[in-house]
Design an enzyme around this catalytic site. Structure first.
Site, mmCIF file in Angstrom:
data_model
loop_
_atom_site.group_PDB
_atom_site.id
_atom_site.type_symbol
_atom_site.label_atom_id
_atom_site.label_comp_id
_atom_site.label_asym_id
_atom_site.label_seq_id
_atom_site.Cartn_x
_atom_site.Cartn_y
_atom_site.Cartn_z
ATOM 1 N N LYS A 1 0.810 -1.227 0.000
ATOM 2 C CA LYS A 1 0.000 0.000 0.000
ATOM 3 C C LYS A 1 0.847 1.284 0.000
ATOM 4 O O LYS A 1 0.451 2.275 -0.611
ATOM 5 C CB LYS A 1 -0.970 0.004 1.183
ATOM 6 C CG LYS A 1 -2.089 -1.019 1.035
ATOM 7 C CD LYS A 1 -3.098 -0.906 2.156
ATOM 8 C CE LYS A 1 -4.140 -2.018 2.046
ATOM 9 N NZ LYS A 1 -5.182 -1.933 3.063
ATOM 10 N N ASP B 1 -10.273 2.403 2.368
ATOM 11 C CA ASP B 1 -10.420 1.670 3.633
ATOM 12 C C ASP B 1 -11.271 2.447 4.643
ATOM 13 O O ASP B 1 -12.049 1.853 5.398
ATOM 14 C CB ASP B 1 -9.047 1.362 4.244
ATOM 15 C CG ASP B 1 -8.317 0.251 3.505
ATOM 16 O OD1 ASP B 1 -8.992 -0.618 2.914
ATOM 17 O OD2 ASP B 1 -7.076 0.240 3.516
#
Ligand code: ATR
Length: 285
Positions: A71, A108
């Site tokens: 990420k 997220d």
């Protein structure tokens, strides 16, 4: 669904990636909506990440999800980023644009909030403090999302306190940090308790936290989804707290990417939850 010469393609980049439920999840949506497209697992070693992403873009992929451990690499590689990604320093969704543009976003926080909205519709984020356990990768998006949702006070605790202090500093959020062994002092008057640690996950020790001081109206959320009912959630149910399991966060965070690549905002239905949960139960044996 039979693929054609104009199928739209996306996938999930991770290392390893075999544990990822995203292909199953996106596959379900593709089938449900009758879309000429595919979503595949993309196991890519860290060293090859940049080359793989550029290769996918050149091969006509619409984009990809990015999971552990990539990420931060995706953040560095993206040529443009949404505000949430910029604030968390992490990208989990890539959309390939024209002229080699690689758009990075972080969904997220969206997934976390949407899961709570769906699972605990009576929860008002502005009503009381939120207690967050853990200061690892998963906590980043959650802390920023809670601050954005207008939570009046964030109380953060982590086994390694220095990491919690550092995280608050990095993210620029306002939070009160508690020592791990005194964290029960953070529970009175809390409206929300969130576990972002790996404790309670299959193969890990349970989270050893006494909930006695938590109001019974507080929502308890575990981002661990394997098992679906962690010891923390079981304990919360036993004393009457509303609970939200972690599966919905995984399902909701996937929606913006699917929409960007395949042109449909998909729904998180009970049928989808059951479909993905069945796979989890099989894996847990
Ligand atoms: P993730 O990206 O899933 O958040 P991570 O970055 O490895 O994973 O973070 C794991 C979290 O679980 C951390 O908050 C970690 O605490 P430390 O920062 O002290 O390592 C927490 N954690 C893992 N095992 C733990 C244990 N046995 N007791 C308490 N906390 C634990």
């Amino acid at each position: 669904m039979t693929l054609s010469g104009t199928s739209k393609l996306a996938g999930v980049l991770g290392w390893p990636v075999s544990h990822s439920r995203s292909p199953r999840l996106h596959g379900h949506w593709l089938q449900h909506h009758g879309i000429d497209g595919a979503y595949v697992p993309l196991p890519v070693e860290p060293l090859n990440f940049a080359a793989a992403v550029r290769g996918l873009a050149q091969a006509g992929f619409q984009g990809a999800n990015v999971t552990v451990p990539h990420k931060e690499r995706a953040f560095a590689l993206a040529t443009s980023k949404d505000d949430f990604a910029a604030r968390t320093g992490a990208v989990n969704t890539l959309v390939f644009g024209a002229d080699g543009d690689i758009q990075g976003s972080n969904t997220d926080g969206f997934g976390f909030i949407e899961n709570l909205r769906q699972g605990a519709p009576d929860l008002e984020f502005t009503r009381g403090p939120a207690v967050v356990l853990g200061a690892g990768g998963a906590a980043r998006a959650i802390l920023v999302a809670l601050a954005d949702a207008g939570v009046p006070e964030i109380r953060l605790t982590n086994r390694t306190r220095a990491k919690a202090d550092q995280l608050v500093d990095d993210l620029g959020v306002t939070a009160r940090v508690y020592d791990w062994h005194t964290c029960e002092a953070a529970l009175p008057d809390a409206a929300l308790l969130v576990n972002t640690t790996s404790l309670g996950m299959t193969g890990q020790p349970p989270l050893d936290l006494t909930l006695d001081r938590l109001p019974t109206g507080a929502v308890v959320n575990d981002i661990v989804y394997s098992p679906l009912t962690t010891p923390l959630l079981a304990g919360a149910v036993a004393r009457g707290n509303p609970v939200v399991d972690g599966l919905g966060m995984l399902l909701h965070q996937a929606r913006p990417g699917f929409n960007a690549w395949f042109g449909v905002d998909p729904q998180v239905t009970d049928e989808l939850r059951a479909f993905v949960a069945a796979d989890l139960m099989e894996a847990d044996g």
